[in-house]
Scaffold this motif. Structure first.
Motif, PDB file in Angstrom:
ATOM      1  N   THR A  28       0.872  -1.169   0.000  1.00 16.26           N
ATOM      2  CA  THR A  28       0.000   0.000   0.000  1.00 16.26           C
ATOM      3  C   THR A  28       0.907   1.217   0.000  1.00 16.26           C
ATOM      4  O   THR A  28       1.890   1.268   0.752  1.00 16.26           O
ATOM      5  N   ALA A  29       0.631   2.188  -0.855  1.00 17.86           N
ATOM      6  CA  ALA A  29       1.505   3.358  -0.957  1.00 17.86           C
ATOM      7  C   ALA A  29       0.670   4.629  -0.934  1.00 17.86           C
ATOM      8  O   ALA A  29      -0.381   4.709  -1.572  1.00 17.86           O
ATOM      9  N   SER A  30       1.173   5.612  -0.205  1.00 17.30           N
ATOM     10  CA  SER A  30       0.438   6.871  -0.074  1.00 17.30           C
ATOM     11  C   SER A  30       0.924   7.910  -1.063  1.00 17.30           C
ATOM     12  O   SER A  30       2.071   7.893  -1.525  1.00 17.30           O
ATOM     13  N   THR A  31       0.027   8.818  -1.382  1.00 20.63           N
ATOM     14  CA  THR A  31       0.337  10.014  -2.136  1.00 20.63           C
ATOM     15  C   THR A  31      -0.482  11.134  -1.521  1.00 20.63           C
ATOM     16  O   THR A  31      -1.546  10.889  -0.934  1.00 20.63           O
ATOM     17  N   HIS A  32       0.004  12.367  -1.600  1.00 18.68           N
ATOM     18  CA  HIS A  32      -0.762  13.471  -1.004  1.00 18.68           C
ATOM     19  C   HIS A  32      -1.717  14.100  -2.012  1.00 18.68           C
ATOM     20  O   HIS A  32      -2.447  15.025  -1.665  1.00 18.68           O
ATOM     21  N   GLY A  44       1.265  -1.355  -9.285  1.00 18.75           N
ATOM     22  CA  GLY A  44       0.845  -2.620  -8.696  1.00 18.75           C
ATOM     23  C   GLY A  44       0.538  -2.554  -7.226  1.00 18.75           C
ATOM     24  O   GLY A  44       0.357  -3.588  -6.569  1.00 18.75           O
ATOM     25  N   ALA A  45       0.446  -1.338  -6.675  1.00 28.19           N
ATOM     26  CA  ALA A  45       0.188  -1.164  -5.252  1.00 28.19           C
ATOM     27  C   ALA A  45      -1.215  -0.605  -5.023  1.00 28.19           C
ATOM     28  O   ALA A  45      -1.849  -0.076  -5.938  1.00 28.19           O
ATOM     29  N   GLN A  46      -1.668  -0.713  -3.789  1.00 28.82           N
ATOM     30  CA  GLN A  46      -2.944  -0.124  -3.381  1.00 28.82           C
ATOM     31  C   GLN A  46      -2.710   1.336  -3.013  1.00 28.82           C
ATOM     32  O   GLN A  46      -1.946   1.638  -2.100  1.00 28.82           O
ATOM     33  N   PRO A  47      -3.347   2.275  -3.706  1.00 30.55           N
ATOM     34  CA  PRO A  47      -3.099   3.687  -3.404  1.00 30.55           C
ATOM     35  C   PRO A  47      -3.975   4.206  -2.274  1.00 30.55           C
ATOM     36  O   PRO A  47      -5.102   3.745  -2.070  1.00 30.55           O
ATOM     37  N   VAL A  48      -3.440   5.188  -1.540  1.00 30.59           N
ATOM     38  CA  VAL A  48      -4.208   5.868  -0.520  1.00 30.59           C
ATOM     39  C   VAL A  48      -3.736   7.318  -0.471  1.00 30.59           C
ATOM     40  O   VAL A  48      -2.545   7.599  -0.616  1.00 30.59           O
ATOM     41  N   VAL A  49      -4.676   8.248  -0.338  1.00 31.24           N
ATOM     42  CA  VAL A  49      -4.328   9.667  -0.240  1.00 31.24           C
ATOM     43  C   VAL A  49      -4.082  10.003   1.223  1.00 31.24           C
ATOM     44  O   VAL A  49      -4.892   9.674   2.093  1.00 31.24           O
ATOM     45  N   MET A  50      -2.942  10.671   1.487  1.00 29.91           N
ATOM     46  CA  MET A  50      -2.568  10.928   2.871  1.00 29.91           C
ATOM     47  C   MET A  50      -1.668  12.148   2.961  1.00 29.91           C
ATOM     48  O   MET A  50      -0.646  12.222   2.288  1.00 29.91           O
TER      49      MET A  50
END
Length: 313
Positions: A28-32, A44-50
């Motif tokens: 799982t990888a974050s992006t702002h 290939g990762a699960q995205p999450v906004v953070m």
């Protein structure tokens, strides 16, 4: 293995996520930014906004992903570096405050290991020979170096001091390669090409360099290797500014850099330019080689620079 990468779309974060996925990890990888979520998904990762300074957002992202390992690559260094003090200010907050938030979430999520980015070029400019991980940081240096060194120190203590978590700090060298300041179109490469980056004094500052690809491979190694603690992740050939700057100028077909006295460098560029250019000590990588099995695709910046800027030669 379940891995959470905080800052998954940066210069190191993006190739790191790709490498972790290729090694079979569940990432799982974050992006702002919400518009960068497809970038993470394509890796290939699960995205999450953070937002790294938002306690609720960080806690929710980490707890929902239930990671065994967390890798912190959050910075604000991709913005143009027009003024060092203001450029580094948000990254300092992310180091101090953001790391505290992330470590609290890591503890509550039951993470086993946290790996965090730091810098190998924040040591006191005294003594001879290469520094190692026990060398004192420049905590009483002039501003804005002092604030940056103290922010890195605070982050390192938070990562390595959390009970029940294996805290690993990777002190990267000056990164070069695609997307960095020392890469095609980067701030430093552009300044050198325009003849606008002079040598500071004698140019005796010894830069610890690191190709982005080697930063990624060392970080992947740290997922499962090495005791908790701090590691210098740098190449084998610390480079005096008086050596690497003319070499880069030659590769770029740029004019040979001028040499200016320290007083003029400080007045025009700031005290940090004097520190890096003429005072910085070399950094050694023996501990990373011994414990992380650090293997460098680019053991020398000379080879790395030449490949990165091959289109200019």
């Amino acid at each position: 293995m379940r891995i959470f990468v905080a800052g998954g779309t940066g210069v190191v974060g993006r190739p790191l996520v790709r490498a972790l996925v290729s090694h079979g990890h569940q990432v799982t990888a974050s992006t702002h930014r919400a518009d960068s979520m497809p970038v993470v998904a394509d890796l290939g990762a699960q995205p999450v906004v953070m937002n790294g300074l938002d306690d609720d957002a960080v806690r929710r992202a980490v707890l929902d992903s239930a990671p065994e390992v967390i890798i912190n690559q959050v910075t604000s260094l991709a913005a143009p570096a027009h003024d060092y003090r203001s450029w580094i200010a948000l990254t300092n907050r992310l180091r101090r405050e953001g790391t505290a938030i992330l470590m609290s979430a890591a503890r509550d999520a039951g993470a086993r290991r946290v790996i965090a980015q730091s810098a190998s070029f924040m040591t006191e400019p005294v003594g001879a020979g290469p520094t190692d991980e026990s060398s004192p940081l420049y905590l009483d240096g002039p501003e804005p170096l002092r604030s940056h060194a103290r922010a890195n120190h605070a982050a390192e203590e938070q990562v390595t001091g959390m009970p029940g978590i294996e805290g690993v700090v990777l002190r990267y060298g000056f990164l070069y390669g695609a997307g960095t300041a020392i890469g095609p179109g980067g701030d430093i490469a552009t300044a050198v090409q325009a003849g606008e980056m002079p040598i500071a004094g004698d140019g005796a500052g010894r830069y610890p360099f690191l190709h982005v690809d080697d930063a990624v491979s060392a970080t992947v190694q740290a997922v499962s290797r090495g005791a908790a603690g701090i590691y210098n992740v740098v190449d084998d050939e610390p480079a005096a500014q008086a050596d690497w700057l003319p070499y880069l100028a030659e590769l770029l077909g740029a004019p040979a850099p001028r040499r200016l006295p320290e007083e003029q460098i400080e007045e025009r560029f700031g005290v940090q330019a004097v520190y890096y250019g003429n005072q910085l000590r070399a950094a050694g990588n023996a501990r990373a080689k011994a414990q992380l099995a650090l293997t460098l695709a680019y053991p020398s910046w000379r080879l790395g620079f030449k490949e990165v800027f091959a289109q200019n030669t």
